[in-house]
Scaffold this motif. Structure first.
Motif, PDB file in Angstrom:
ATOM      1  N   MET A 204       0.837  -1.207   0.000  1.00 39.52           N
ATOM      2  CA  MET A 204       0.000   0.000   0.000  1.00 39.52           C
ATOM      3  C   MET A 204       0.864   1.245   0.000  1.00 39.52           C
ATOM      4  O   MET A 204       1.872   1.314   0.678  1.00 39.52           O
ATOM      5  N   LYS A 205       0.445   2.197  -0.778  1.00 35.90           N
ATOM      6  CA  LYS A 205       1.222   3.458  -0.819  1.00 35.90           C
ATOM      7  C   LYS A 205       0.593   4.489   0.090  1.00 35.90           C
ATOM      8  O   LYS A 205      -0.627   4.617   0.156  1.00 35.90           O
ATOM      9  N   ASN A 206       1.433   5.189   0.801  1.00 33.78           N
ATOM     10  CA  ASN A 206       0.917   6.233   1.678  1.00 33.78           C
ATOM     11  C   ASN A 206       0.630   7.468   0.842  1.00 33.78           C
ATOM     12  O   ASN A 206       1.529   8.104   0.313  1.00 33.78           O
ATOM     13  N   LYS A 207      -0.659   7.790   0.705  1.00 29.90           N
ATOM     14  CA  LYS A 207      -1.026   8.890  -0.181  1.00 29.90           C
ATOM     15  C   LYS A 207      -1.126  10.209   0.567  1.00 29.90           C
ATOM     16  O   LYS A 207      -1.067  11.275  -0.028  1.00 29.90           O
TER      17      LYS A 207
ATOM     18  N   ILE B 162      -2.632  11.557  10.763  1.00 28.16           N
ATOM     19  CA  ILE B 162      -1.390  11.296  11.498  1.00 28.16           C
ATOM     20  C   ILE B 162      -0.373  10.570  10.634  1.00 28.16           C
ATOM     21  O   ILE B 162       0.783  10.438  11.020  1.00 28.16           O
ATOM     22  N   HIS B 163      -0.772  10.067   9.457  1.00 30.34           N
ATOM     23  CA  HIS B 163       0.186   9.354   8.620  1.00 30.34           C
ATOM     24  C   HIS B 163       0.791  10.261   7.568  1.00 30.34           C
ATOM     25  O   HIS B 163       1.549   9.807   6.715  1.00 30.34           O
TER      26      HIS B 163
END
Lengths: 277, 300
Positions: A1-4, A10-11
Motif C-alpha cells: 500500500m502506498k501512503n497517499k 497522522i500518517h
C-alpha cells in the motif's frame, strides 16, 4: 500500500517542496494581510501612523542603523543593541554560572539541600517584577538594577532545573564513580558537571524568553539606551515605523542566539542529543 | 571449619548481619564466609534481598546490625577496593569507550602525575579493551554500543582498578540469550586469567549454576522456632550453600543431566513458597559455610 496522505491525518508525510511551502505560507499571509491593511488605511489618511508602509519603516531604520546620531554621535541601533546585550549577557550569564554551581551542590549534598532548597523555592515564587521598584531603590537606576532583575528572574529557575537534572543521575553511577576512586569534589566537578553541561545550555535557551522580558521591563522604566528603552521612548510619538522594526530586530537576535546554542549542543554534545531522542 | 578459624582465614566475612527497612526485616542473621578467588553466585526469589546483600558488600548500604569484613577490615563506604558492574547505568554517557575505561585511573591520580603517565595509562586502557574485544571501538560513545558491548566496557572499567572483589548485580539481565551466553563464557575466561573474587547476583538459575564456583540461595521461604504469622517478622536467610564443580568451560554442560537436577533441587529448596525447611536443616554443605542460630530460632 502506498501512503497517499500529504498533509491530513497522522500518517501524513509532506514532500520536501510541500514542507517548504507550508513553512512559508503563514509568513506570506501575515505580510500580505499587513500590506493590504496598511494600504487601506493610507488611502483613508495618507499620514496614518498605526500601520506604516514598508518603505517608511526602511527609511526610518536607515537613519537609526547606518547614520550617526547628530546629538550623540553614535549609531543608534548599534548602541541600543550593545547596551541591551550587555545587560542580558551579564544577568543571564551570572545566573547560569551560579545556577549550575548551586544546582550541583543541592542535587548531590543532602545537607545543602535541606539548608537551601526551601529558601530557593520561596525565592523562585516571588514575581521578579514585583520587586523591581525595590531593586531600583537599592541598586540605583543604573546598569546594576537591570542586571540584578534579569539575574533574580532567571537564577532560581536555572538552579531548580539543574538540581532536578542532577537528581536524575542514577544512584548507581554515583556509587560506581566512588568505586573508581573519586573524591566527593571530583565526583561533583569531573563526573556530574560535564554530564549536566548540555542541560545547562538548554535551560539557558529556555530562559532567554524571560530574560528579554525582564530586560525590556527594566529598560522601559529607567534607562538612557537599550532596545526596550527606545521602543518605550518612541511610543510617545506613535512611531510604529520604528517600533515594528525594533521588535523584528529583537526576534532576529533571539533566533540567532537560539541557533548558536542549538548548534553548540548538536556538535559538541551529540551524546546528549541522542539520549534525548 | 570452626567460626573462629573462618573469621581469621576468609576473605569476605559476614557475621550475624541484619538489614531492615523500618520494621521490615530484609536480611535475617546472615552468616557467610568466602575464600579468595571464588565466583559466588547468589540467587533467590524476587524481593528476597539479593541486591541488598550485594550493596552491603559494596558499602552502598550499611547493615542494621552485625558486621561485614573484607580481609579482616570492616567494609566502609564505596571505594576502590570493590568494583561494581550494574545491569545498566555503569557507563558515563558523555565519555567515549576509552575515556570510560580511563575514568578510574584518572580519578584516583593527582593532576600532575596524570599528565606525566598519560601514555602508559592509555596503553593500559587499550590492554583491557583488547581483553574485552573492543579495542577498535574505543572512540564510540555508549549509546552507539550494543548491550553486550556496554557490559564489556563496564567490566573493563572496573577491572582496570584491580579491585579486591568484583561485584556484579544482574549484569547480563538485559541481554538477549545468545549474547548472554557469550558474556558468561567471556567472564569465565577473564576469571581464569585474573582469578579475581566475583560476587554475582542473578535471577537466572542456569546462569548461577553455570558461572559459580559456589552457589548461595537467599530465601524468605523457610521456618524456624519463632512461630508462624506476621509477628515472627522473618527476613531472608541463606538456605542453600554448596560448591560447584568448575572444570568444563563449555555451555554444553548446561544440557547434562546433573546440571538440570541441581537446578531442580535449587528451585524446590529456594523458590517454592510451600516447601519450608527448618532453619537447622538447611542444606549448607560448602566447607566455608557456617550458621549461628539464636535460641528463639532454634528452640532447644
Amino acid at each position: 500500500m502506498k501512503n497517499k496522505a500529504k498533509f491530513w491525518g497522522i500518517h501524513a508525510a509532506p514532500s520536501k517542496w510541500l514542507s517548504w511551502f507550508l513553512f512559508a505560507l503563514p509568513f506570506v499571509l501575515l505580510i500580505l494581510g499587513y500590506l493590504l491593511a496598511s494600504e487601506y488605511r493610507h488611502r483613508q489618511n495618507p499620514s496614518d501612523k498605526l500601520l506604516p508602509s514598508f518603505s517608511k519603516m526602511a527609511t526610518t531604520m536607515q537613519h537609526v542603523a547606518f547614520e550617526k546620531n547628530k546629538r550623540t554621535g553614535e549609531y543608534q541601533l548599534l548602541s541600543d543593541t550593545l547596551a541591551s546585550l550587555k545587560r542580558i549577557g551579564t544577568g543571564l550569564g551570572m545566573a547560569a554560572l551560579l545556577g549550575v554551581i548551586c544546582g550541583l551542590n543541592l542535587g548531590l549534598f543532602p545537607g545543602i539541600r535541606h539548608l537551601f532548597l526551601p529558601l530557593l523555592t520561596f525565592v523562585s515564587i516571588i514575581p521578579p517584577l514585583a520587586i523591581l521598584p525595590m531593586l531600583f531603590i537599592v541598586f540605583g537606576v543604573d546598569e546594576l538594577a537591570k542586571v540584578v532583575l534579569i539575574f533574580i528572574g532567571t537564577f532560581p529557575v536555572i538552579t531548580r532545573d539543574i538540581y532536578l537534572t542532577v537528581k536524575k543521575i542514577p544512584r548507581e553511577q554515583i556509587v560506581k564513580t566512588l568505586t573508581l576512586g573519586a573524591s566527593q569534589i571530583s565526583l561533583v566537578y569531573r563526573v556530574v558537571l560535564p554530564q549536566i553541561f548540555p542541560r545547562l545550555i538548554e535551560t539557558v535557551r529556555i530562559n532567554m524568553g524571560p530574560a528579554w522580558l525582564f530586560l525590556i521591563a527594566s529598560e522601559a522604566i529607567a534607562a538612557q539606551s537599550g532596545l526596550g528603552y527606545r521602543i518605550f521612548l518612541v511610543r510617545r510619538y506613535l512611531a510604529m515605523d520604528m517600533i515594528i522594526p525594533y521588535v523584528l530586530w529583537i526576534v532576529c537576535i533571539g533566533i540567532t542566539v537560539d541557533w548558536i546554542l542549538k548548534s553548540l549542543l548538536r556538535y559538541k554534545f551529540s551524546w546528549y542529543m541522542k539520549q534525548q531522542g | 571449619m570452626q567460626t573462629e578459624s573462618l573469621r581469621a582465614n576468609s576473605f569476605l566475612f559476614f557475621e550475624d548481619v541484619y538489614k531492615s527497612y523500618g520494621a521490615k526485616v530484609v536480611l535475617d542473621d546472615i552468616d557467610l564466609a568466602v575464600a579468595r578467588g571464588e565466583i559466588i553466585t547468589v540467587v533467590g526469589p524476587s524481593g528476597c534481598g539479593k541486591s541488598t546483600l550485594l550493596r552491603l558488600v559494596l558499602g552502598q548500604e550499611l547493615p542494621s546490625r552485625g558486621q561485614v569484613t573484607l580481609e579482616g577490615k570492616s567494609v566502609g563506604l564505596p571505594d576502590v577496593t570493590r568494583g561494581i558492574v550494574y545491569q545498566k547505568y555503569s557507563l558515563y554517557p558523555h565519555l567515549t569507550v576509552l575515556d570510560n575505561v580511563l575514568m578510574g585511573p584518572r580519578l584516583s591520580m593527582p593532576l600532575l602525575k596524570r599528565w606525566r603517565v598519560r601514555g602508559e595509562l592509555r596503553e593500559e586502557a587499550f590492554t583491557y579493551l583488547r581483553k574485552v574485544g573492543l579495542a577498535e571501538h574505543y572512540r564510540k560513545y555508549p549509546h552507539e554500543l550494543s548491550g553486550g558491548m556496554r557490559q564489556r566496557v563496564a567490566i573493563a572499567q572496573s577491572l582496570i582498578m584491580k579491585p579486591k572483589i568484583l561485584l556484579m548485580d544482574e549484569p547480563f539481565g538485559a541481554l538477549d540469550p545468545g549474547t548472554r551466553e557469550n558474556m558468561q563464557l567471556f567472564l569465565l575466561e577473564l576469571w581464569e586469567e585474573f582469578k579475581m573474587t566475583i560476587f554475582f547476583v542473578t535471577h537466572d538459575l542456569e546462569e548461577a549454576v553455570f558461572l559459580g564456583t559456589r552457589i548461595l540461595i537467599l530465601s524468605q521461604y523457610y521456618t524456624d522456632d519463632r512461630g508462624d504469622g506476621s509477628h515472627a517478622n522473618r527476613g531472608a536467610k541463606i538456605v542453600f550453600d554448596t560448591a560447584l564443580p568448575k572444570e568444563a568451560q563449555s555451555t554444553s554442560v548446561k544440557s547434562v543431566a546433573a546440571f538440570g537436577a541441581l537446578i531442580q533441587q535449587i528451585r524446590r529448596e529456594g523458590f517454592d513458597p510451600d516447601y519450608l525447611q527448618h532453619a537447622r536443616d538447611f542444606n549448607l554443605n560448602h566447607p566455608y559455610s557456617f550458621q549461628t542460630l539464636r535460641r528463639e530460632e532454634n528452640g532447644i
